[in-house]
Enzyme design. Structure first.
Site, PDB file in Angstrom:
ATOM      1  N   CYS A 143      -3.622   3.478   9.063  1.00 57.71           N
ATOM      2  CA  CYS A 143      -2.435   3.078   9.810  1.00 57.71           C
ATOM      3  C   CYS A 143      -1.937   3.842  10.949  1.00 57.71           C
ATOM      4  CB  CYS A 143      -1.334   2.515   8.780  1.00 57.71           C
ATOM      5  SG  CYS A 143      -1.807   1.491   7.421  1.00 57.71           S
ATOM      6  N   CYS A 170       0.662  -1.305  -0.145  1.00 55.32           N
ATOM      7  CA  CYS A 170       0.175   0.130   0.054  1.00 55.32           C
ATOM      8  C   CYS A 170       0.756   1.225   0.054  1.00 55.32           C
ATOM      9  CB  CYS A 170      -0.749  -0.149   0.997  1.00 55.32           C
ATOM     10  SG  CYS A 170      -2.035   1.335   1.288  1.00 55.32           S
ATOM     11  N   CYS A 171       1.853   1.167   0.800  1.00 54.13           N
ATOM     12  CA  CYS A 171       3.008   2.455   0.853  1.00 54.13           C
ATOM     13  C   CYS A 171       3.605   2.704  -0.463  1.00 54.13           C
ATOM     14  CB  CYS A 171       3.923   2.181   1.984  1.00 54.13           C
ATOM     15  SG  CYS A 171       3.148   2.673   3.616  1.00 54.13           S
ATOM     16  N   CYS A 177      -0.980   8.122   7.231  1.00 56.88           N
ATOM     17  CA  CYS A 177      -2.291   7.851   6.779  1.00 56.88           C
ATOM     18  C   CYS A 177      -3.353   7.478   7.968  1.00 56.88           C
ATOM     19  CB  CYS A 177      -2.189   6.559   5.586  1.00 56.88           C
ATOM     20  SG  CYS A 177      -1.292   7.293   4.137  1.00 56.88           S
ATOM     21  N   CYS A 214       7.838   4.042   6.036  1.00 59.89           N
ATOM     22  CA  CYS A 214       6.503   3.768   4.802  1.00 59.89           C
ATOM     23  C   CYS A 214       7.569   3.323   3.602  1.00 59.89           C
ATOM     24  CB  CYS A 214       6.077   5.217   4.450  1.00 59.89           C
ATOM     25  SG  CYS A 214       7.146   6.360   4.062  1.00 59.89           S
TER      26      CYS A 214
END
Length: 252
Positions: free
Chosen positions: A215, A131-132, A212, A238
């Site tokens: 998280c 995702c990062c 985010c 990240c």
């Protein structure tokens, strides 16, 4: 105030900074006050085409204020992952206006990549690294494509992974500057107080390091300031501060 998104088709032609360049700058500016150092770097053009990368988190106001005092025209890049707290987006607008920042860039994830790799928007829940990569690392890679150097807000005290942080380092051929690398929490607090800087609205609620929304969690007393990031996962960064290999494509 200018808003601009970096184009997707920029060719990443990296400069040829070497470790010797970083070593020389670390020696030259050893013990030099941060604002004095920044003014010299900008006035002498040492950094080439440069920009600040800011998360607009709880400590970001200090570096942004210092850079604005040195040269308000230096661009500030913000990666909007499309998963940010609304408070962070509002705080960004507040600081840009308050400090008179003249060039602000916003970069976002590639819509096609999101559609292919995170169409439900839930990748953070089972693959935070992926995702990062999609939402933060790749967009910032695009934003840095035209830069000779970039300025980071990292500080050595923030976590064990950031200890022994130099002011100048070379990453992927670019000069990377950590003006606050040797600052500690009392230094930041004193600067906030001296200059009456606005605080991130979530800090008072216990969010000491803000990324985010899915998280990020509150930090408990005695915990590492970054303990609230990716809680429950063996993940502490990240990925934007991890050097990549030249020519290597990100793995989504």
């Amino acid at each position: 105030m200018a808003e601009a998104a970096r184009k997707l088709d920029i060719v990443d032609v990296r400069p040829a900074f070497t470790q010797a360049d970083a070593d020389a700058l670390n020696a030259r500016f050893a013990g030099v006050e941060t604002l004095t150092m920044l003014k010299a770097l900008f006035a002498e053009g040492i950094l080439g085409t440069t920009a600040v990368v800011s998360s607009f988190g709880t400590e970001s106001a200090v570096l942004l204020h210092l850079v604005a005092r040195a040269d308000r025209s230096v661009p500030v890049i913000f990666v909007d992952t499309l998963k940010m707290f609304p408070e962070t987006l509002a705080y960004r607008e507040q600081l840009i206006a308050a400090f008179g920042i003249e060039n602000s860039w916003v970069v976002e994830p590639d819509a096609a990549v999101l559609a292919a790799k995170d169409d439900k928007g839930l990748r953070w829940s089972y693959d935070p690294d992926g995702c990062c990569e999609i939402r933060k690392v790749e967009p910032l890679k695009r934003a840095k494509a035209g830069l000779d150097s970039w300025i980071s807000g990292r500080k050595a005290f923030q976590s064990v992974t950031r200890q022994n942080l130099p002011r100048f380092e070379v990453e992927d051929g670019r000069l990377k500057i950590n003006p606050l690398g040797d600052w500690v929490k009392p230094d930041l607090e004193a600067y906030f107080t001296e200059h009456d800087l606005p605080r991130h609205p979530l800090e008072a609620e216990g969010y000491l390091s803000i990324g985010c929304q899915p998280c990020t969690s509150k930090v408990q007393p005695g915990e590492d300031p970054r303990a609230g990031r990716w809680r429950g996962w063996e993940k502490v960064e990240c990925g934007i501060h991890v050097a990549e290999k030249l020519g290597e494509e990100p793995v989504f």
